[in-house]
Motif scaffolding. Structure first.
Motif, PDB file in Angstrom:
ATOM      1  N   ASN A  91     -59.327  64.784  21.728  1.00  0.00           N
ATOM      2  CA  ASN A  91     -60.727  64.541  22.047  1.00  0.00           C
ATOM      3  C   ASN A  91     -61.450  63.742  20.968  1.00  0.00           C
ATOM      4  OD1 ASN A  91     -60.605  65.799  24.497  1.00  0.00           O
ATOM      5  ND2 ASN A  91     -61.206  67.794  23.693  1.00  0.00           N
ATOM      6  N   SER A  92     -60.904  63.658  19.788  1.00  0.00           N
ATOM      7  CA  SER A  92     -61.560  62.882  18.748  1.00  0.00           C
ATOM      8  C   SER A  92     -61.167  61.408  18.891  1.00  0.00           C
ATOM      9  CB  SER A  92     -61.174  63.405  17.362  1.00  0.00           C
ATOM     10  OG  SER A  92     -59.792  63.244  17.174  1.00  0.00           O
ATOM     11  N   GLY A  93     -62.120  60.483  18.542  1.00  0.00           N
ATOM     12  CA  GLY A  93     -61.856  59.049  18.656  1.00  0.00           C
ATOM     13  C   GLY A  93     -62.514  58.461  19.893  1.00  0.00           C
ATOM     14  N   VAL A 115     -61.869  52.101  27.032  1.00  0.00           N
ATOM     15  CA  VAL A 115     -63.015  51.635  27.829  1.00  0.00           C
ATOM     16  C   VAL A 115     -64.263  51.577  26.967  1.00  0.00           C
ATOM     17  CG1 VAL A 115     -64.509  52.192  29.786  1.00  0.00           C
ATOM     18  CG2 VAL A 115     -62.040  52.472  29.993  1.00  0.00           C
ATOM     19  N   GLU A 116     -64.485  52.579  26.138  1.00  0.00           N
ATOM     20  CA  GLU A 116     -65.654  52.572  25.263  1.00  0.00           C
ATOM     21  C   GLU A 116     -65.593  51.404  24.276  1.00  0.00           C
ATOM     22  OE1 GLU A 116     -66.698  57.333  24.988  1.00  0.00           O
ATOM     23  OE2 GLU A 116     -65.101  56.508  23.715  1.00  0.00           O
ATOM     24  N   LEU A 117     -64.449  51.161  23.708  1.00  0.00           N
ATOM     25  CA  LEU A 117     -64.296  50.039  22.788  1.00  0.00           C
ATOM     26  C   LEU A 117     -64.515  48.706  23.489  1.00  0.00           C
ATOM     27  CD1 LEU A 117     -61.252  51.230  20.673  1.00  0.00           C
ATOM     28  CD2 LEU A 117     -63.631  51.100  19.972  1.00  0.00           C
ATOM     29  N   MET A 118     -64.034  48.568  24.702  1.00  0.00           N
ATOM     30  CA  MET A 118     -64.232  47.321  25.458  1.00  0.00           C
ATOM     31  C   MET A 118     -65.696  47.098  25.779  1.00  0.00           C
ATOM     32  SD  MET A 118     -60.868  47.313  27.896  1.00  0.00           S
ATOM     33  CE  MET A 118     -61.448  45.975  28.875  1.00  0.00           C
TER      34      MET A 118
END
Length: 146
Positions: A11-13, A17-20
């Motif tokens: 769950n960490s990181g 999709v969020e990075l894109m």
């Protein structure tokens, strides 16, 4: 116990999709900012040229007053002994001509960059100095009209 610690690590990181999404937002902001930066860079160099033109005109005016109604034969005469000007500043015309502090002594422009000084007596614009460029600035005004 091992299962709980493994779940926490997963769950960490950030997900791909969020990075894109973040990369897409940065690309959109860069696409908006870069054209404005280049426009402001062009406006600042044009401002330098207009300021230099004003400085040379003021020096010509002071010379005219000191010499009781006589203009110099050429603009470099203003730099002798640094009395009126220390140096002739270059005309910076981004995208059209290289920076140049050359002065053409003529009544009309030849569009070579630098400055054009009308040293022809008995003409309407005798003693006038202009930018030696027939192109337009960022606002659409022709340089020789300044």
């Amino acid at each position: 116990m091992k299962r709980r610690s493994m779940i926490k690590r997963r769950n960490s990181g950030f997900t791909l999709v969020e990075l894109m999404v973040v990369v897409a937002i940065i690309a959109i902001l860069a696409a908006v900012v870069i054209p404005h930066f280049s426009d402001s860079l062009r406006l600042s160099t044009e401002g330098y040229t207009k300021g230099s033109l004003g400085t040379i005109r003021k020096a010509l005016s002071v010379y005219y007053g000191d010499m009781e109604g006589q203009y110099p034969d050429d603009v470099p005469a203003l730099t002798q002994s640094s009395r009126y000007l220390r140096r002739i500043a270059p005309a910076r015309l981004p995208g059209y001509h290289d920076d140049s502090n050359t002065v053409l002594n003529a009544a009309a422009s030849d569009d070579a960059g630098g400055w054009v000084y009308n040293n022809t007596p008995n003409t309407a614009a005798f003693g006038a100095i202009r930018v030696n460029c027939t192109h337009t600035d960022a606002k659409g005004s022709v340089w020789t009209n300044y």
